[in-house]
Design an enzyme around this catalytic site. Structure first.
Site, PDB file in Angstrom:
ATOM      1  N   GLU A 278      44.664  42.652  40.481  1.00  0.00           N
ATOM      2  CA  GLU A 278      43.761  43.682  39.959  1.00  0.00           C
ATOM      3  C   GLU A 278      42.315  43.207  40.025  1.00  0.00           C
ATOM      4  O   GLU A 278      42.038  42.014  39.930  1.00  0.00           O
ATOM      5  CB  GLU A 278      44.116  43.990  38.501  1.00  0.00           C
ATOM      6  CG  GLU A 278      45.496  44.596  38.372  1.00  0.00           C
ATOM      7  CD  GLU A 278      45.875  44.899  36.939  1.00  0.00           C
ATOM      8  OE1 GLU A 278      46.859  45.610  36.745  1.00  0.00           O
ATOM      9  OE2 GLU A 278      45.190  44.428  36.010  1.00  0.00           O
TER      10      GLU A 278
ATOM     11  N   CYS B 224      39.159  42.246  29.097  1.00  0.00           N
ATOM     12  CA  CYS B 224      39.552  40.841  29.220  1.00  0.00           C
ATOM     13  C   CYS B 224      40.918  40.584  28.611  1.00  0.00           C
ATOM     14  O   CYS B 224      41.219  41.033  27.526  1.00  0.00           O
ATOM     15  CB  CYS B 224      38.542  39.968  28.503  1.00  0.00           C
ATOM     16  SG  CYS B 224      37.178  39.639  29.563  1.00  0.00           S
TER      17      CYS B 224
ATOM     18  N   CYS C 117      34.670  42.299  38.573  1.00  0.00           N
ATOM     19  CA  CYS C 117      35.489  41.249  37.973  1.00  0.00           C
ATOM     20  C   CYS C 117      36.665  41.059  38.939  1.00  0.00           C
ATOM     21  O   CYS C 117      37.420  41.993  39.188  1.00  0.00           O
ATOM     22  CB  CYS C 117      35.980  41.678  36.586  1.00  0.00           C
ATOM     23  SG  CYS C 117      37.166  40.508  35.888  1.00  0.00           S
TER      24      CYS C 117
ATOM     25  N   CYS D 247      46.966  36.361  26.787  1.00  0.00           N
ATOM     26  CA  CYS D 247      46.577  36.913  28.084  1.00  0.00           C
ATOM     27  C   CYS D 247      47.746  37.518  28.854  1.00  0.00           C
ATOM     28  O   CYS D 247      48.798  36.891  28.998  1.00  0.00           O
ATOM     29  CB  CYS D 247      45.933  35.792  28.907  1.00  0.00           C
ATOM     30  SG  CYS D 247      45.486  36.312  30.557  1.00  0.00           S
TER      31      CYS D 247
ATOM     32  N   CYS E 201      47.898  31.028  28.522  1.00  0.00           N
ATOM     33  CA  CYS E 201      47.125  31.334  27.307  1.00  0.00           C
ATOM     34  C   CYS E 201      47.864  32.458  26.574  1.00  0.00           C
ATOM     35  O   CYS E 201      48.236  33.461  27.195  1.00  0.00           O
ATOM     36  CB  CYS E 201      45.708  31.768  27.654  1.00  0.00           C
ATOM     37  SG  CYS E 201      44.804  30.527  28.594  1.00  0.00           S
TER      38      CYS E 201
ATOM     39  N   CYS F  29      48.925  33.822  36.829  1.00  0.00           N
ATOM     40  CA  CYS F  29      48.278  32.593  36.336  1.00  0.00           C
ATOM     41  C   CYS F  29      49.343  31.727  35.669  1.00  0.00           C
ATOM     42  O   CYS F  29      50.275  32.244  35.060  1.00  0.00           O
ATOM     43  CB  CYS F  29      47.180  32.947  35.329  1.00  0.00           C
ATOM     44  SG  CYS F  29      46.243  31.489  34.801  1.00  0.00           S
TER      45      CYS F  29
END
Ligand code: SF4
Length: 344
Positions: free
Chosen positions: A89, A331, A102, A116, A113, A109
């Site tokens: 994305e 975010c 962005c 996220c 975290c 990933c």
């Protein structure tokens, strides 16, 4: 086949000479790449034979936007399908100072975290520099605008894909390419200490953003497993080294989570942790992710947190204006999900 958008003008020149072509063709091809063309047929000033030859060696359509989700505030989240059908994305945002992209640096990933969405399915692969460029080219094509700010804050840890990320930054700043100012590029990291030092040695003028999120070691570890590998003291030393080498102000990103890191004591601890540094704090009221039970603090507590940092410790602090949260583009809300997941 190779990704043409990952070629620099110099590497293209070498490849063309190897093919027995004239070196000046590299400039022509590079100009077409930067214009965002997606087929060799569009490269009108190249002879047909060269276009055909390029088509056998390279692909150009490394990123295809398959879906767009438009927010009421003008933000657009784009689903990009890569050549191997992986999906990433990117997000287009409009601020007073211009258009910001962005972009993602990896498919998913692996940093885990806990707040996220990008990490929920792990990491499939690194992106090529050309696939990072491709997200911008496609965004420019679709919106008919020119991107002048880039934040590498989509899915992925950019410093875990160091070589391609660095190549991307250099390509994005190339005068004959997008010609972005390095100062208009922000790279966000969860805190890979050796790579922060390596990046410092490059002495680029980009903005480094550190995802800090908690000023205490034991609590930060609960949120960000990478903190177990690189503790806060080492991270702060790496930040000092970065500032010393680049003379750039570092941004500390701090996602405010109700009941976890939003109390006065946390603001004081944060201020003491970063005291004396050339730094800025960006407070981000957390965006909810459906799998996690995190909520943003009430607005009076967010303001109070900011006030403590600013009034008592004179630390420059902003509260991030969230764009696109109604389309899960804010975010921590990006993920490498396939189109069907988004629609369902
Ligand atoms: S916040 Fe960044 S580093 Fe952490 S899991 Fe998400 S994408 Fe990865």
């Amino acid at each position: 086949m190779k990704d043409l958008r990952s070629e620099t003008q110099d590497s293209l020149k070498e490849a063309l000479i190897d093919l027995g072509e004239k070196a000046f063709r590299a400039k022509q091809i590079y100009e077409w790449i930067v214009k965002g063309v997606t087929s060799f047929e569009e490269m009108k000033n190249l002879p047909l034979s060269l276009r055909e030859q390029l088509g056998k060696l390279y692909y150009l359509d490394n990123v295809k936007i398959s879906e767009q989700f438009k927010s009421e505030d003008g933000t657009i989240k784009m689903l990009n399908v890569l050549k191997d059908d992986e999906v990433i994305e990117s997000v287009y945002m409009t601020y007073k100072h211009g258009q910001t992209a962005c972009i993602s640096s990896q498919v998913g990933c692996k940093m885990k975290c806990s707040f996220c969405a990008s990490t929920l399915n792990g990491m499939s692969r690194n992106l090529l520099a050309g696939e990072m460029m491709g997200q911008i080219y496609e965004m420019q094509n679709i919106t008919n605008t020119r991107i002048n700010h880039v934040v590498i804050m989509g899915s992925g840890e950019p410093l875990d894909n160091y070589v391609e990320t660095l190549k991307f930054i250099k390509m994005a700043c190339d005068e004959s390419g997008l010609n972005l100012s390095a100062r208009n590029i922000t790279l966000s990291t969860c805190g890979l200490v050796p790579e922060i030092k390596r990046l410092a040695d490059e002495q680029l003028q980009i903005t480094l953003a550190i995802s800090l999120h908690h000023p205490m070691q034991s609590e930060r570890e609960k949120l960000m497993p990478i903190a177990k590998k690189y503790n806060l003291d080492d991270l702060m030393s790496a930040v000092d080294y970065y500032t010393e080498k680049t003379h750039r102000r570092v941004t500390f990103e701090y996602a405010l989570i109700e009941g976890f890191n939003d109390k006065d004591e946390h603001a004081h601890a944060l201020a003491k942790r970063i005291k004396g540094k050339l730094a800025h704090v960006n407070l981000i009221p957390i965006n909810s992710v459906k799998e996690k039970e995190y909520y943003a603090p009430k607005s009076h507590q967010i303001k109070r947190f900011k006030q403590i940092l600013e009034d008592k410790y004179k630390i420059s602090t902003t509260i991030r204006r969230e764009l696109g949260s109604d389309i899960n583009a804010a975010c921590g809300q990006l993920r490498n999900q396939h189109i069907s997941d988004v629609i369902s």
